[in-house]
Scaffold this motif. Structure first.
Motif, short mmCIF file in Angstrom:
data_model
loop_
_atom_site.label_atom_id
_atom_site.label_comp_id
_atom_site.label_asym_id
_atom_site.label_seq_id
_atom_site.Cartn_x
_atom_site.Cartn_y
_atom_site.Cartn_z
N LYS A 46 0.86 -1.18 0.00
CA LYS A 46 0.00 0.00 0.00
C LYS A 46 0.90 1.23 0.00
CE LYS A 46 -3.73 -2.32 2.50
NZ LYS A 46 -4.51 -2.37 3.77
N ILE A 47 0.82 2.00 -1.09
CA ILE A 47 1.71 3.14 -1.28
C ILE A 47 0.89 4.38 -1.58
CG2 ILE A 47 3.60 4.10 -2.68
CD1 ILE A 47 4.31 1.13 -3.35
N PRO A 98 17.55 1.28 2.82
CA PRO A 98 18.07 0.58 1.64
C PRO A 98 17.96 -0.94 1.71
CG PRO A 98 19.87 1.38 3.00
CD PRO A 98 18.61 1.95 3.59
N ARG A 99 17.62 -1.48 2.88
CA ARG A 99 17.44 -2.93 3.02
C ARG A 99 16.15 -3.21 3.78
NH1 ARG A 99 22.89 -2.24 3.15
NH2 ARG A 99 22.87 -1.56 5.32
N GLY A 100 15.54 -4.34 3.45
CA GLY A 100 14.32 -4.73 4.14
C GLY A 100 13.09 -4.09 3.54
N ALA A 101 12.09 -3.83 4.37
CA ALA A 101 10.82 -3.27 3.90
C ALA A 101 10.96 -1.76 3.72
CB ALA A 101 9.71 -3.58 4.91
N PRO A 102 10.74 -1.24 2.52
CA PRO A 102 10.89 0.20 2.28
C PRO A 102 9.78 1.01 2.95
CG PRO A 102 10.89 -1.05 0.21
CD PRO A 102 10.43 -1.97 1.29
N ARG A 103 10.12 2.24 3.33
CA ARG A 103 9.13 3.18 3.85
C ARG A 103 8.95 4.38 2.93
NH1 ARG A 103 12.04 2.01 8.61
NH2 ARG A 103 13.08 4.03 8.51
N ARG A 147 5.18 7.10 -0.39
CA ARG A 147 5.34 6.71 1.02
C ARG A 147 4.64 5.37 1.21
NH1 ARG A 147 4.90 12.29 0.99
NH2 ARG A 147 6.65 13.33 2.04
N VAL A 148 5.37 4.41 1.70
CA VAL A 148 4.88 3.04 1.83
C VAL A 148 4.14 2.90 3.15
CG1 VAL A 148 5.47 0.60 1.79
CG2 VAL A 148 6.81 2.24 0.43
N LYS A 149 2.83 2.72 3.08
CA LYS A 149 2.02 2.56 4.29
C LYS A 149 2.07 1.13 4.80
CE LYS A 149 0.69 6.83 4.00
NZ LYS A 149 1.24 7.83 4.92
N ASP A 150 2.11 0.18 3.87
CA ASP A 150 2.22 -1.24 4.22
C ASP A 150 3.04 -1.90 3.12
OD1 ASP A 150 1.96 -3.94 4.68
OD2 ASP A 150 -0.20 -3.89 5.06
#
Length: 198
Positions: A46-47, A98-103, A147-150
């Motif tokens: 969700k972005i 830069p790693r994992g789940a982006p925000r 912006r990454v909500k989920d």
């Protein structure tokens, strides 16, 4: 450009470099293409994509300040900076962290980053004289486009990141002080001051 009228006791401020309509269109095309490519990610992320007219390069986020301090900030930023006008080249897509789940999803700066960092240093020094503490984090010039909500199944790397192919050039002649008002329909940014470049 004038400080906000005293409707509330505080104002939410930031300093940024604006981009022209051609650059905004180029960034919008990147966002649309990326949105289509991310449709295949499972589970789907969700972005919230930044509207084209609101894309900018944030030099310094100030945050909420009392209205009397707004006038001080406007005044300390008003004289020209010592940095000459310059050009930014925009290109490449990346994420924070830069790693994992982006925000955050961003478009990068391939040329002109050194001058943008010089603007940030001088603006931050002036803001410090107006009672605004310096940022602890290193300044990395970029334009936030999403912006990454989920994050869902989205992780750093492909398909969200791309090489630094140039998509637009922007002539920078001013760092602009904005007031940001938040609402259910999204933020609205109003220019209330700023610093012309030499």
């Amino acid at each position: 450009m004038r400080p906000p009228s005293p409707v509330t006791s505080r104002a939410r401020l930031f300093v940024a470099i604006a981009i022209d309509s051609a650059a905004a269109t180029a960034v919008e095309l990147v966002s649309r293409d990326l949105s289509r490519r991310l449709d295949v990610v499972v589970p789907r992320p969700k972005i919230t994509w930044v509207k084209p007219g609101q894309v900018h390069l944030t030099i310094r986020f100030i945050g909420e300040v009392p209205l009397p301090q707004v006038r001080t900030i406007v005044n300390v930023l008003a004289p020209p900076l010592t940095i000459p006008a310059f050009e930014l080249t925009l290109g490449g897509v990346g994420v924070f962290p830069p790693r994992g789940a982006p925000r955050v999803i961003w478009v990068g700066v391939t040329d002109g980053a050194k001058a943008a960092r010089a603007v940030e240093r001088e603006v931050s020094a002036r803001l410090e004289s107006a009672g605004v503490a310096r940022e602890a984090r290193e300044f990395r010039p970029h334009l936030t486009i999403g912006r990454v909500k989920d994050a869902g199944g989205l992780r750093s790397g492909a398909p969200v990141q791309s090489d630094a192919t140039a998509i637009a050039r922007v002539r920078v002649e001013r760092a602009i002080l904005y007031q940001s008002r938040l609402s259910s329909s999204g933020p609205a940014h109003t220019a209330i001051g700023g610093s012309p470049l030499a």
